[in-house]
Design an enzyme around this catalytic site. Structure first.
Site, PDB file in Angstrom:
ATOM      1  N   SER A 140     -26.844  34.493  14.150  1.00 40.88           N
ATOM      2  CA  SER A 140     -27.478  33.962  14.929  1.00 40.88           C
ATOM      3  C   SER A 140     -28.319  34.656  15.553  1.00 40.88           C
ATOM      4  O   SER A 140     -29.248  34.144  16.742  1.00 40.88           O
ATOM      5  CB  SER A 140     -26.052  33.462  15.902  1.00 40.88           C
ATOM      6  OG  SER A 140     -25.475  33.809  16.781  1.00 40.88           O
ATOM      7  N   CYS A 141     -28.640  36.394  16.065  1.00 44.41           N
ATOM      8  CA  CYS A 141     -29.547  36.829  16.137  1.00 44.41           C
ATOM      9  C   CYS A 141     -29.444  38.155  15.411  1.00 44.41           C
ATOM     10  O   CYS A 141     -28.940  38.400  14.794  1.00 44.41           O
ATOM     11  CB  CYS A 141     -29.343  37.153  17.856  1.00 44.41           C
ATOM     12  SG  CYS A 141     -27.702  38.148  18.513  1.00 44.41           S
ATOM     13  N   GLY A 142     -30.879  38.991  16.281  1.00 39.21           N
ATOM     14  CA  GLY A 142     -30.908  40.476  15.247  1.00 39.21           C
ATOM     15  C   GLY A 142     -29.997  40.819  16.392  1.00 39.21           C
ATOM     16  O   GLY A 142     -29.007  40.642  16.533  1.00 39.21           O
TER      17      GLY A 142
ATOM     18  N   CYS B 259     -29.415  42.693  19.612  1.00 36.69           N
ATOM     19  CA  CYS B 259     -29.525  42.151  20.671  1.00 36.69           C
ATOM     20  C   CYS B 259     -29.345  43.994  21.012  1.00 36.69           C
ATOM     21  O   CYS B 259     -28.223  44.816  20.482  1.00 36.69           O
ATOM     22  CB  CYS B 259     -28.205  41.712  21.343  1.00 36.69           C
ATOM     23  SG  CYS B 259     -29.359  39.376  20.161  1.00 36.69           S
TER      24      CYS B 259
ATOM     25  N   GLY C   1     -25.166  39.846  13.227  1.00 36.27           N
ATOM     26  CA  GLY C   1     -24.570  38.135  12.505  1.00 36.27           C
ATOM     27  C   GLY C   1     -25.500  37.287  12.639  1.00 36.27           C
ATOM     28  O   GLY C   1     -26.643  38.160  12.380  1.00 36.27           O
TER      29      GLY C   1
END
Length: 289
Positions: free
Chosen positions: A121-123, A125, A119
């Site tokens: 919004s983050c790598g 995770c 996504g």
């Protein structure tokens, strides 16, 4: 400083909106950062789906940077070819790249399980442990690199002056590479700061300038675990961020002998790890406390 003409590279969406001020409102045109899915196929099969800011040549950078920073490949020379995928009518698919890799075997179970959805919004995770990362990407060696605080304090303004799309939309993260004299080398913007870092790594690899032991990384916003991992893979010795790092980012940086700086604003900063790379004046002050 001359600004990079990013508007010619990355499109901006426009939309009519209602703007309210108190009880009054009016219609006007707003500019939005474009976010689109991007698929990386390796040797004929889909490997990753990434939400990113599109931008022509930057898709090639993102693909190569992603493959390097996620450990799919260890050297840029393993990339044999990058091309646009073709649809059923034989026309190029705008958001799909085919990458031919040397020595990548989809029949290898370890490779087959490396399927990613990323996504904006983050790598990636949820890494199982710092130990797992460090097993694949060794710690940085001791070096003689010393960066004066006065140089580090100049980095945020240099980055901000080049954020062309952010000025128009307010909706993008930025990452930039500097040399150890503080000269801006490359800057990329994206809806995901991890994507911007991958684009920088990919650009360097495509330019046959990889790894990057003599360059500094500056990111807008916070410093996440994924950002530290990507810098570690590229052998970047110092990361500076405008905002806070996460606890896992600090742990990985400490374990990896990577200098991590947060809250870099004006004439102040927090040095979380490997402070020996920050200039002599800083170290002397700390020793005298």
């Amino acid at each position: 400083m001359k600004k990079i003409d990013a508007l010619q590279v990355r499109p901006i969406a426009r939309r009519m909106i209602e703007r309210w001020q108190g009880t009054e409102h009016s219609q006007l045109e707003d500019k939005l950062s474009i976010e689109e899915p991007f698929e990386i196929r390796v040797n004929g099969r889909s490997l990753a789906a990434i939400m990113r800011t599109p931008g022509g040549q930057e898709d090639r950078e993102l693909a190569v940077g992603f493959l390097l920073s996620e450990g799919v490949i260890s050297q840029p020379k393993q990339v044999l070819e990058i091309r646009r995928a073709l649809d059923n009518d034989g026309l190029p698919e705008e958001n799909v790249l085919e990458v031919e890799l040397e020595g990548y075997d989809w029949n290898d179970e370890a490779h087959f399980e490396r399927r990613f959805t990323v996504g904006s919004s983050c790598g990636l995770c949820g890494k199982s442990s710092i130990t797992q990362v460090c097993r694949h990407f060794p710690s940085l060696p001791e070096d003689n690199l010393r960066i004066e605080p006065s140089l580090i304090y100049t980095l945020p303004d240099k980055l901000r002056q080049q954020q062309i799309i952010f000025e128009s939309t307010g909706g993008l993260h930025a990452a930039a590479l500097f040399d150890i004299q503080g000269n801006l080398l490359h800057l990329r913007e994206d809806v995901g700061r991890h994507n911007a870092v991958d684009k920088l790594i990919g650009r360097s690899a495509l330019d046959s300038n990889y790894p990057l032991p003599q360059q500094l990384l500056m990111v807008s916003g916070r410093a996440s675990f994924e950002i530290v991992q990507k810098a570690l893979v590229a052998r970047i010795p110092l990361i500076a961020a405008v905002s806070a790092p996460s606890s896992l980012a600090v742990e990985l940086a400490e374990e990896s002998n990577l200098t991590l700086i947060g809250f870099l604003r004006g004439q102040s900063m927090n040095v979380y790890t490997a402070g020996q790379r920050v200039g002599t004046d800083y170290r002397n002050k700390c020793e005298n406390i």
